[in-house]
Each structure stands twice: as structure tokens, then as C-alpha cells.
Motif scaffolding. Sequence first.
Motif, PDB file in Angstrom:
ATOM      1  N   SER A   1       0.815  -1.202   0.000  1.00 42.40           N
ATOM      2  CA  SER A   1       0.000   0.000   0.000  1.00 42.40           C
ATOM      3  C   SER A   1       0.861   1.270   0.000  1.00 42.40           C
ATOM      4  N   GLN A   2       1.932   1.236   0.767  1.00 45.28           N
ATOM      5  CA  GLN A   2       2.841   2.383   0.832  1.00 45.28           C
ATOM      6  C   GLN A   2       3.368   2.748  -0.548  1.00 45.28           C
ATOM      7  N   LEU A   3       3.828   1.733  -1.275  1.00 40.17           N
ATOM      8  CA  LEU A   3       4.426   2.009  -2.578  1.00 40.17           C
ATOM      9  C   LEU A   3       3.374   2.500  -3.548  1.00 40.17           C
ATOM     10  N   ALA A   4       2.208   1.863  -3.546  1.00 42.56           N
ATOM     11  CA  ALA A   4       1.133   2.335  -4.413  1.00 42.56           C
ATOM     12  C   ALA A   4       0.835   3.798  -4.094  1.00 42.56           C
ATOM     13  N   HIS A   5       0.864   4.142  -2.809  1.00 46.34           N
ATOM     14  CA  HIS A   5       0.542   5.511  -2.412  1.00 46.34           C
ATOM     15  C   HIS A   5       1.563   6.522  -2.935  1.00 46.34           C
ATOM     16  N   VAL A   6       2.839   6.260  -2.747  1.00 52.46           N
ATOM     17  CA  VAL A   6       3.824   7.241  -3.218  1.00 52.46           C
ATOM     18  C   VAL A   6       3.806   7.330  -4.740  1.00 52.46           C
ATOM     19  N   LEU A   7       3.537   6.228  -5.422  1.00 53.31           N
ATOM     20  CA  LEU A   7       3.469   6.300  -6.883  1.00 53.31           C
ATOM     21  C   LEU A   7       2.261   7.132  -7.317  1.00 53.31           C
ATOM     22  N   CYS A   8       1.143   6.967  -6.649  1.00 53.95           N
ATOM     23  CA  CYS A   8      -0.026   7.806  -6.928  1.00 53.95           C
ATOM     24  C   CYS A   8       0.327   9.281  -6.741  1.00 53.95           C
ATOM     25  N   GLU A   9       0.981   9.574  -5.633  1.00 47.59           N
ATOM     26  CA  GLU A   9       1.326  10.974  -5.361  1.00 47.59           C
ATOM     27  C   GLU A   9       2.207  11.545  -6.461  1.00 47.59           C
ATOM     28  N   MET A  10       3.180  10.762  -6.884  1.00 49.94           N
ATOM     29  CA  MET A  10       4.076  11.246  -7.930  1.00 49.94           C
ATOM     30  C   MET A  10       3.310  11.540  -9.206  1.00 49.94           C
ATOM     31  N   LEU A  11       2.385  10.673  -9.554  1.00 52.50           N
ATOM     32  CA  LEU A  11       1.620  10.866 -10.785  1.00 52.50           C
ATOM     33  C   LEU A  11       0.739  12.117 -10.688  1.00 52.50           C
ATOM     34  N   VAL A  12       0.095  12.306  -9.569  1.00 56.86           N
ATOM     35  CA  VAL A  12      -0.803  13.461  -9.440  1.00 56.86           C
ATOM     36  C   VAL A  12      -0.006  14.760  -9.402  1.00 56.86           C
ATOM     37  N   ARG A  13       1.095  14.747  -8.662  1.00 55.72           N
ATOM     38  CA  ARG A  13       1.863  15.991  -8.555  1.00 55.72           C
ATOM     39  C   ARG A  13       2.527  16.364  -9.883  1.00 55.72           C
ATOM     40  N   THR A  14       3.029  15.369 -10.608  1.00 54.31           N
ATOM     41  CA  THR A  14       3.610  15.710 -11.909  1.00 54.31           C
ATOM     42  C   THR A  14       2.523  16.195 -12.864  1.00 54.31           C
TER      43      THR A  14
END
Lengths: 250, 250
Positions: free
Chosen positions: B157-170
Motif C-alpha cells: 500500500s505504501q508504494l502504491a501511495h507514493v506512486l499515486c502521489e508522484m503521478l498526481v503531482r507531476t
Amino acid sequence: MAASPFTTDTHPLIRHLASVATLSEEEKHALLSLPMQVMELRADQDIVREGDRPTRSCLILQGWACTFKMTGDGKRQIMGFHIAGNIPDLQSLHLTVLDSSLGTMSPCRVAFIQHEALHALCEQHYGIARALWRVTLADAAIFREWIMNVGRREAHSQLAHVLCEMLVRTKAVGLARDHTCEITVTQQELGDATGNSAVHVNRVLQQLRRDGLISLESKTLKALDWEALKAAGDFDPTYLHLKHPERDAA
Amino acid sequence: MAASPFTTDTHPLIRHLASVATLSEEEKHALLSLPMQVMELRADQDIVREGDRPTRSCLILQGWACTFKMTGDGKRQIMGFHIAGNIPDLQSLHLTVLDSSLGTMSPCRVAFIQHEALHALCEQHYGIARALWRVTLADAAIFREWIMNVGRREAHSQLAHVLCEMLVRTKAVGLARDHTCEITVTQQELGDATGNSAVHVNRVLQQLRRDGLISLESKTLKALDWEALKAAGDFDPTYLHLKHPERDAA
DNA sequence: CGAGTACTTGACACGTTTCAACATCCGTGG
DNA sequence: CCACGGATGTTGAAACGTGTCAAGTACTCG
């Protein structure tokens, strides 16, 4: 607004702000003349909740509070503890929607301050804006340290670290002496703050007691061996950005 | 200062600020007329270090950077990733001593802005102070979310979360399309960001790939099933405090 | 005094770390 | 353009820290 029992320099807000920022006498008076709505709250009550769009911020006058969130599957994470003088949801002054909840851990006296009044003061006195901004930045520094605490330390070290932080922060606003402070926190809450289960917190606290580092009972936390506790918690108070670190950290 | 290839609305700083705050045209121009010293940096270089007392802040123009600290026993924790337009050490404008380090993850172009110049601008335009304050508050909100990520979620879940954040912020600054972004991050860095070992990150990423949630190779991250990735990461972009969540999060 | 909350203890399960060996990728210098 | 070397990614097995469950004890407050 009722007549306050506090003078300029004993008011919790001023004590806290002065511990991390610099304020002129004029700015102190301006802050204390803010209209505040004082309320008494019981323990374990929500003050504001994730998703709220508050029009005021909450100043803690007495007691302990905490910021927290819940994961989708119902696990709770505490992001920070708050004591007298703190304004835990000051960020809502500029961020419309709350991304975390704020609740009491003990019975609390709190004061609500309308954003409108705070905005006016900030535009009028840039020094106050600067001080409040600085306070929110110091809060952010605490969040950073907690990420490290939760991510890279073992439970033994994590707990020593948060206990060190509590002692230094209470001391900085005059609520601790001799590495001793009054605190209202359950083992469940310490677990929620460090990402551990209450059961594990129980075992680790026993270890800390057995090792002669702390005593923690009947709402009193005492560091029996401050240097050893700091070492166990890998604790360096720099991240608290206190104005008088030598005085407050000792 | 060299002639900039950017217009007001394509400059990374303005893109980022506009994604989380509101700026008038006048304020945008004032910001872009700030004197900046541009530098090219290689990957894995420190920009500023814990303990420094900088007189300037660092604006990322291109590439990926991260904020991190080291524990006493040498473990590294990353507190946040930074992309074009971010000013990762903006807090040093008000906090004298840095409590964390800032380093590049990829080759970066960065611009240094003297605090003096920023202070002057903030006093002159309260709207700029408000916008920059808001940016630091949004950063703090990200730290809070990361505490929860690191403290209460499992590695998957942690990794999915940081990847989501990266996609939204970019995406919010125009660096992503179709749930795809260019990213330079090693598995070790993902581990340092989530509090996991590189080995475990490796296994979990394979699982995410096997489940058809992502592809991540040759510096390209793609969410193959955005809804499932969000669900896996318990991801709700509210904490990013974006001005146009519907546009940026989709 | 009773009831609920907080704390304590033990046994077992599980997620994650560590170590070590190996494969692969990638930038650089020849 | 290729060969090399270091960084990065991959795999397996065993060890370890922490979670979970469940039962019981001790507070604390009305």
C-alpha cells in the motif's frame, strides 16, 4: 471575551510563540486582544475533523491534544501532540479543507480564533505573519522528524524519541521541570503515534522502565536518565527550532 | 540572470505555485523578476545539508530531488520528493538551521534565490507571502500523509501511495499525461521513502506489476489501472491541496 | 461498589530485514 | 563502437521485530 487571568508574558499563546519566534511588545498585545471563544472539552473529543472547512483555528490553553488520520481500513495514525499555546490547525488559515482531524487526549481548555481576525492581524503586522508562518514551519519540521521516527527507528528508539520531544516541548513553555512533566497519554495513543500496537508499546515501556530511563505513571512522565533517554531515542532537539535551545533542552 | 526561455505561465515556479495557490499577474511578474542563480547538478549530489544555515533557497527547474535525514546509526529516511517548480527548502526563509538535507535524485537544473530578495517581495506583496506560506503548508500536509503512510500502511500500500502521489503531482504541473510520468527513482530510494529495505521494495514492485497496476521501467512510471492503484494505496489527493483537483487528479 | 477503560502477559502468526549470490543495466573511457 | 566496472535490480533462505488474539489484572471515576 472574559477578563483573562494571564499577563502578556504568561499567556500560553505568547509563551509558545516566544519559544519559537520573536515578537515585539506591540505584537504581543495585538495577539492577546484577538477575540477568542473559550471552551472546555472532555477527553477524547474531536475538535475538528478531516474534511471540515473551518472558519476559525483552535488554540490549546490547557491539556493535551493530537492531530490524527484514519487509514481506509480503520487504523489510526497520530501525527503530532499539542500542548498549551499550540494552534494545531493554524494551517486552515490558508488551506481550505482539513486533511487531518484534531482531538483531545485529556480534558482541555481551548480558544477559537476566527480566521478573519487572524488575517487582519497578519496584514497589519507583518511581524505577526512572520511569527505565525515560522510556527507552522516549525510544526512541519516536527512532521519531518516523525516520518524518520516512524520509518527508520525501532519501537524502543521511537518511544524514547517521542518522550524526549514531549519533555523538551513542555519545558520550553514552562510546563516541565527536572525532566518531569504532566502528561495524559495512553499506551494506545503512543502506539498510534509511533505506528506500533498498544501491546508492543506496553512491552517496550516496561523495558525503558527496567533500564532505568523513565518512569511513567499516574499522568507523570519523568526522565530518570536524560542522557541515556536521548541516546536511546537518537534525539537531537534541533528540529524543534526553539529560540533558546540551551535553556529548553537541558 | 540570463534571458529565460519561459513565459510567465510556463515557468516551472509559476506552474507549481498556481497549482496550489492563487497569484495575480503582477505577482507572477514580480516573482519571475527575482534574481536567480541557475546551476546544473549531477544525480546524487547534496544541494544543502542538515545543519547548514543557508542565505538562499533552492528552486528545482528540472529533474527530481528529495529531502532526507540520516538516523544516528546511518539509516536514511526520505521525507519527500521534489519536482520542477518546488522550493524544497523554502522553510529556511524563516528557520535558521536546516533540520534535513536536500539532494538530487537525477541530474537537475536548479535556481538559487536569496532570502533577502524573497523577504523583500513578501513584505511588498502580501499576496506573495500568502501564496508562499500556503505552499509551505501544503508541503506540511504531505509530511502528515507520509507519517501515516510510513506508520500505518503495509509495503504494498505504501508504494502504491507514493506512486499515486508522484503521478498526481507531476500531472498538476504539466509533467504527466495518461497516468504516465518520467521519473528517476531507484528501488533503494523508494525504500528510503517508505521505510522499507530495497529488497522488499523489489518484491512488492513485482507484485504491483504482476497485478497489472503499474509499469515502471527505464525512467517511466505508468499507472496501468489508476483506480486499482489508488485503491491499493488508499490514496485520496485531498492532502495535496491542489487548486484544480478534478483536473489534476483524474 | 460497579463498570468501563487501561494495562499486562503469553503464544503464535506474519511482514519485513538481512545476507549473500547473481543478473542486468548503463555510462564512460579507450 | 565496444569493453569494462559500478550501480541497480533479482532471487532464496533464515532471522527478527512486531502484530494479533485472547485472557486476565488493575486502575479510575461516578
